[in-house]
Design an enzyme around this catalytic site. Structure first.
Site, PDB file in Angstrom:
ATOM      1  N   ASP A 126       0.854  -1.193   0.000  1.00 31.48           N
ATOM      2  CA  ASP A 126       0.000   0.000   0.000  1.00 31.48           C
ATOM      3  C   ASP A 126       0.883   1.234   0.000  1.00 31.48           C
ATOM      4  OD1 ASP A 126      -2.440   1.452   0.148  1.00 31.48           O
ATOM      5  OD2 ASP A 126      -2.131   1.736   2.288  1.00 31.48           O
ATOM      6  N   ILE A 127       1.216   1.716  -1.198  1.00 35.25           N
ATOM      7  CA  ILE A 127       2.020   2.928  -1.365  1.00 35.25           C
ATOM      8  C   ILE A 127       1.140   3.982  -2.016  1.00 35.25           C
ATOM      9  CG2 ILE A 127       4.004   3.936  -2.551  1.00 35.25           C
ATOM     10  CD1 ILE A 127       5.388   1.228  -2.362  1.00 35.25           C
ATOM     11  N   GLU A 128       0.978   5.126  -1.348  1.00 32.02           N
ATOM     12  CA  GLU A 128       0.101   6.172  -1.863  1.00 32.02           C
ATOM     13  C   GLU A 128       0.820   7.508  -1.954  1.00 32.02           C
ATOM     14  OE1 GLU A 128      -3.776   6.146   0.015  1.00 32.02           O
ATOM     15  OE2 GLU A 128      -3.603   4.016   0.522  1.00 32.02           O
ATOM     16  N   ASP A 129       2.152   7.469  -2.020  1.00 29.33           N
ATOM     17  CA  ASP A 129       2.945   8.687  -2.084  1.00 29.33           C
ATOM     18  C   ASP A 129       2.814   9.364  -3.451  1.00 29.33           C
ATOM     19  OD1 ASP A 129       3.754   7.966   0.422  1.00 29.33           O
ATOM     20  OD2 ASP A 129       5.761   7.322  -0.164  1.00 29.33           O
ATOM     21  N   ARG A 267      -3.288  17.918  -1.469  1.00 30.51           N
ATOM     22  CA  ARG A 267      -2.408  17.740  -2.620  1.00 30.51           C
ATOM     23  C   ARG A 267      -2.731  18.723  -3.765  1.00 30.51           C
ATOM     24  NH1 ARG A 267      -0.975  11.192  -2.767  1.00 30.51           N
ATOM     25  NH2 ARG A 267      -0.052  11.189  -0.674  1.00 30.51           N
TER      26      ARG A 267
END
Length: 372
Positions: A126-129, A267
């Site tokens: 789970d990478i949401e960068d 963002r």
């Protein structure tokens, strides 16, 4: 030197792998070898026996743990494996370290050791960068990292599962300009997080809306398939939670349908669901049943195919609007997954129900229709 480190890591892993099985049947400590099948991925943040005993084990195929693995109950492990349900760990890796191949290797070996130590079945990445549109070299590194992770896991045991969580649509949602087709091919499958779709609201007016409008679930699915990603590589994950928004502005009454919300940047976009507060489905059911709270009846939007209602919050005496998903709205999106013949369904979070509420069974049945 690097080879010596790798040999040492492998030796440690072998020692961990030989840890005694806590189940009465030693075979229940082996990775599940079910092969490719329709998937129901349940994300879990709570290790509570009264909750996981109530899971529908007839349809649950993968349980992704998002709590410390050392808190995993051995009873849960043995029960899950007896039902041919995989248990995987949720894990992340910082994108600013993707250039560091030593850090990549250490991370992968740590995940493998953890999976072996606790007799688990793989990892959900789970990478949401942020990866900007002009950072395609970084995007390529991410795809390579996932492919490397999958290769090394499968090299230890071909039954291990490696999956990757993606935004609700391809492109640059939340500034995640990833190589989605590459990620799908590099992993066993990707899981589209069809929730928090209001994280960046680009409309002129900042107003409350559904967590996952059915149209967005459809559009998001099409965006992945249009890239050439096979439906068998895509799981649609849906929410068992909603958002509570404080309505602002003059003249807002309990019977207003439009709820203007405060500006809350995420963002680079000024309007976001960050203005709201997440509520579990069970909490929303309790609130609707609370006779001491002034509220409207539950409403249904034929525009986004989701329920909502207004209420007067006793803490601030302001009008609040809650958007959420119930069995009806979940069923509509499950139908979309069936229409596109996707690999399966996921739920964030399968612990957001209450065993004491009759609505709980309806929510499980809404997902179960995918397998009927």
């Amino acid at each position: 030197m690097k080879n010596l480190i790798l040999v040492a890591l492998i030796s440690i892993a072998i020692g961990i792998c030989s840890a005694q099985c806590p189940c009465s049947d030693d075979s229940l400590c082996d990775p599940v070898s079910a092969g490719v099948r329709p998937e129901f991925v349940g994300f879990s943040m709570v290790n509570e026996q009264s909750i996981w005993e109530s899971y529908d084990w007839n349809i649950l195929t993968t349980l992704a743990l998002f709590y410390p693995v050392q808190d995993l109950s051995t009873d849960l492990l043995c029960l899950a494996h007896s039902k041919q349900t995989r248990i995987v760990i949720g894990a992340s890796f910082p994108v600013n370290q993707l250039w560091n191949y030593t850090a990549q290797e250490e991370w992968i070996q740590t995940q493998i050791q953890t999976v072996q130590q606790y007799h688990l079945d793989g990892v959900n990445i789970d990478i949401e960068d942020v990866i900007a549109e002009d950072q395609q070299d970084l995007s390529a590194l991410l795809t390579g990292f996932v492919a490397k992770t999958n290769y090394e896991f499968k090299n230890v045991n071909p039954n291990y599962q490696v999956t990757f969580d993606v935004a609700w649509a391809a492109g640059c949602i939340d500034l995640r300009c990833y190589d989605y087709q590459g990620l799908a091919m590099a992993s066993d499958f990707i899981i589209a997080m069809d929730y928090d779709t209001q994280s960046q609201i680009f409309t002129q007016h900042c107003t409350a809306n559904a967590n996952t409008p059915a149209q967005r679930a459809w559009q998001g699915t099409e965006s992945f398939l249009n890239l050439g990603i096979p439906p068998s590589k895509l799981v649609m994950a849906l929410p068992w939670y909603g958002y509570d928004y404080t309505c602002i502005g003059e003249g807002m009454t309990l019977n207003n349908t439009v709820c203007t919300i405060k500006w809350d940047e995420y963002r680079g976009v000024n309007c976001s669901d960050a203005a709201g507060t997440q509520l579990w489905y069970s909490q929303i059911v309790d609130l609707m049943a609370n006779q001491s709270i002034q509220k409207t009846p539950q409403q249904w939007s034929n525009q986004v195919y989701a329920p909502w209602f207004n209420y007067i919050n006793p803490n601030d005496q302001q009008v609040h609007q809650i958007w959420f998903d119930d069995a009806q709205s979940i069923s509509i999106k499950v139908d979309i997954a069936q229409y596109f013949e996707l690999l399966g369904i996921g739920i964030w979070n399968i612990d957001f129900l209450s065993t004491s509420q009759s609505e709980t069974q309806d929510m499980w049945q809404a997902v179960a229709q995918y397998f009927s």
